[in-house]
Design a protein around this motif. Structure first.
Motif, PDB file in Angstrom:
ATOM      1  N   ARG A 318       0.792  -1.070  -0.037  1.00  0.00           N
ATOM      2  CA  ARG A 318      -0.102   0.140   0.103  1.00  0.00           C
ATOM      3  C   ARG A 318       0.745   1.157   0.022  1.00  0.00           C
ATOM      4  N   ALA A 319       2.009   1.206   0.593  1.00  0.00           N
ATOM      5  CA  ALA A 319       2.938   2.435   0.999  1.00  0.00           C
ATOM      6  C   ALA A 319       3.763   2.568  -0.345  1.00  0.00           C
ATOM      7  N   VAL A 320       4.127   1.429  -0.791  1.00  0.00           N
ATOM      8  CA  VAL A 320       5.049   1.218  -2.019  1.00  0.00           C
ATOM      9  C   VAL A 320       4.586   0.647  -3.060  1.00  0.00           C
ATOM     10  N   PRO A 321       3.543   0.753  -3.771  1.00  0.00           N
ATOM     11  CA  PRO A 321       2.996   0.111  -4.848  1.00  0.00           C
ATOM     12  C   PRO A 321       3.514  -0.161  -6.181  1.00  0.00           C
ATOM     13  N   THR A 322       4.752  -0.696  -5.821  1.00  0.00           N
ATOM     14  CA  THR A 322       5.625  -0.952  -7.028  1.00  0.00           C
ATOM     15  C   THR A 322       5.682  -2.446  -7.744  1.00  0.00           C
ATOM     16  N   GLU A 323       6.229  -2.670  -8.836  1.00  0.00           N
ATOM     17  CA  GLU A 323       6.409  -3.942  -9.283  1.00  0.00           C
ATOM     18  C   GLU A 323       7.561  -4.643  -8.261  1.00  0.00           C
TER      19      GLU A 323
END
Length: 597
Positions: A318-323
């Motif tokens: 949720r905080a870092v929505p990256t691949e």
């Protein structure tokens, strides 16, 4: 030169006499050693020195030492080591010194000398080797670390190790590995001093004469190293590495807390920080092992710990929505799923959790191509065939230009014996450009061979030749030739071969396959073999000397062959072959003529 060699051989005489006198070697063996030593000495006294000669001489002397050691053990004789072994050891060190002086850049040579010193406990000599090696190779951090570890662990000199690390850091001020090992060394030194102090206190000894610095005992030196390094080295990996080292020591709680806070402050948005924080939950609050701990309690506790990890990962995505963040989460789930457990309940929970995370990542459109393969594989292993088909289809929609994704989808459909295979193949070749489609066409014709009739498969082979790039069509030609022979026989394959020869390019294996097919026939005709060799030589005659030689062998050995043609073939080969291949051909041809090949 002869005088120098004579002198060096004379220097050996006392040790050889001792070997004979004490019964370790016979007179005959002593003479053999002298002969071998003489030959080796001549090689290292020449004007044009070769490294191999020094290595061979050193190896011979080491073998001699090992033999003496075995003989001593066998007869139980342990005297006269100064006169025998020490003399040989001195000679080996001298040879190594000459070799490393001549070929300074050869690190492996230096390391061989280091290994020899360690094996024969030559501490004084090893100290000199490290000093010389580091003076010449200061640009290799691994060598500094090796030297410092030896000082710390073998010489028990933390001061010398510290001095080496400080020198190394002047050459490599931003080398993470150097800082990590320096950090570890200071903590090891602190732990050693803490143990010593504890032993003295337990024995109620006066500590007045021993200087135990509170700064060192508390690991403060390691803290200084960490703070210095943290200013120069950026990235989560370094912080995680030193934190992992600090956790090995039970007196570093405050230091661990400082590193952890720094990690969370400086790299809050880095997936690796979250990954570390999540995995940390596995180690926290572990159940105390007692006699009353049941299997169910252990499973329950492990489940709770894994759920705590996942709670942190959920917060992370949720905080870092990256691949990369989702990839860390999936990797963790897969690792846990692949761990062995006797609990079916735990295994099932891990599977459900992993599949759920795969699905969420896919829904976020952040699942990388490579992980789709792992997802589909997991679904197939779990007998969730319908879902596997849907996921494979979704993968080809997301990565419509990826040959690997189409290949994966097709393999799923083939495995499940689906009716949609042909339709999917048509869709795949429509989406993917001709370059790189060889795996798809190979898969298609292989599937067709086992499923469709011969006419459909042949039509597919012809399509593949036009649909693939020229370079890739070469492989399809080989496959087509092989399939035709297996399914249509000799006459059919001969027609196909002639037809395929109309369009370049070809591979050498294409022609060799046809030559092999001809040789398998009962009525193998030299006329046909000549045709295939001539066609092959038009394509590869300038770059393959073995092809010419095989042609010559055929003329010499075949019942219909004409040995008188060999001269003409030889002359043509000499004209066509390039560079060193001419020399290679001539030497092999000569051996063939004399019956040695």
């Amino acid at each position: 030169m002869a005088e120098r060699i004579e002198q060096r051989l004379e220097d050996r005489v006392p040790e050889l006499e001792q070997l004979e006198r004490v019964g370790l070697f016979t007179r005959r063996e002593i003479r053999a050693v002298l002969r071998k030593a003489s030959a080796l000495e001549y090689k290292i006294q020449r004007r044009a020195l070769r490294k191999e000669d020094f290595i061979n001489y050193i190896q011979y002397e080491i073998n001699l030492l090992e033999l003496i050691k075995k003989r001593r053990a066998r007869i139980g004789y342990s005297f006269k080591k100064d006169e025998i072994e020490n003399s040989i050891l001195h000679r080996v060190h001298s040879l190594f010194n000459r070799a490393t002086g001549k070929w300074k850049e050869d690190v492996q040579l230096w390391l061989s000398h280091v290994a020899f010193c360690k094996q024969w406990n030559a501490k004084h000599q090893l100290s000199k080797v490290f000093s010389s090696m580091l003076a010449i190779h200061p640009n290799k951090p691994a060598l500094w670390i090796m030297a410092a570890k030896w000082e710390m662990e073998t010489q028990l000199s933390s001061e010398s190790a510290r001095h080496l690390f400080l020198r190394a850091l002047r050459f490599h001020p931003e080398c993470p590995k150097l800082y990590q090992e320096y950090f570890r060394m200071e903590l090891m030194h602190a732990e050693k001093q803490r143990k010593e102090k504890k032993e003295f206190e337990r024995a109620k000894m006066d500590l007045g004469e021993f200087n135990y610095s509170e700064e060192i005992l508390s690991g403060e030196m390691a803290r200084i190293i960490y703070r210095d390094a943290a200013q120069k080295i950026k990235g989560v990996e370094f912080h995680v590495a030193v934190l992992s080292i600090a956790k090995l020591f039970d007196f570093t709680q405050d230091l661990q807390k400082e590193i952890l806070e720094s990690l969370q402050t400086k790299y809050a948005d880095d997936p690796l920080t979250w990954d570390y924080m999540a995995r940390r939950e596995l180690e926290l609050g572990s159940l105390q092992s007692t006699e009353h701990t049941t299997k169910q309690m252990k499973v329950s506790e492990m489940t709770q710990r894994e759920e705590r990890c996942c709670a942190v990962f959920e917060e992370a995505v949720r905080a870092v929505p990256t691949e990369d963040m989702w990839k860390c989460y999936i990797t963790f789930c897969l690792e846990r799923y692949n761990r062995k457990t006797n609990s079916e309940e735990l295994k099932q929970k891990r599977l459900e959790r992993t599949l759920s995370v795969f699905h969420k990542t896919h829904e976020s459109s952040l699942l990388p191509e490579a992980l789709y393969k792992q997802w589909v594989q997991l679904l197939l292993e779990s007998n969730l065939f319908e879902t596997a088909t849907e996921v494979a289809e979704a993968a080809t929609k997301r990565f419509s230009l990826s040959v690997e994704m189409w290949q994966m989808r097709l393999q799923v459909l083939i495995q499940l014996k689906s009716d949609a295979v042909t339709q999917c193949f048509e869709e795949a070749v429509k989406h993917v450009k001709s370059k790189g489609t060889l795996p798809l066409w190979s898969l298609w014709v292989e599937w067709s061979e086992g499923t469709n009739n011969k006419e459909d498969t042949e039509a597919l082979y012809w399509r593949s030749l036009h649909a693939t790039t020229p370079a890739e069509s070469v492989t399809m030609k080989e496959k087509y030739l092989d399939w035709t022979y297996r399914n249509g026989g000799y006459k059919k394959v001969k027609r196909v071969f002639t037809s395929l020869c109309e369009n370049r390019p070809f591979s050498l294996d294409f022609f060799r396959k046809m030559i092999q097919i001809e040789k398998e026939q009962e009525s193998c005709r030299m006329l046909h073999l000549r045709e295939y060799y001539e066609r092959a030589l038009r394509e590869f005659g300038s770059t393959n000397s073995d092809l010419w030689l095989d042609y010559v062998k055929e003329e010499l050995s075949h019942p219909q062959g004409k040995p008188e043609n060999c001269g003409s073939i030889h002359w043509r080969a000499m004209k066509m072959l390039q560079g060193d291949l001419v020399e290679d051909f001539v030497s092999k041809y000569t051996l063939l003529q004399t019956g040695h090949l």
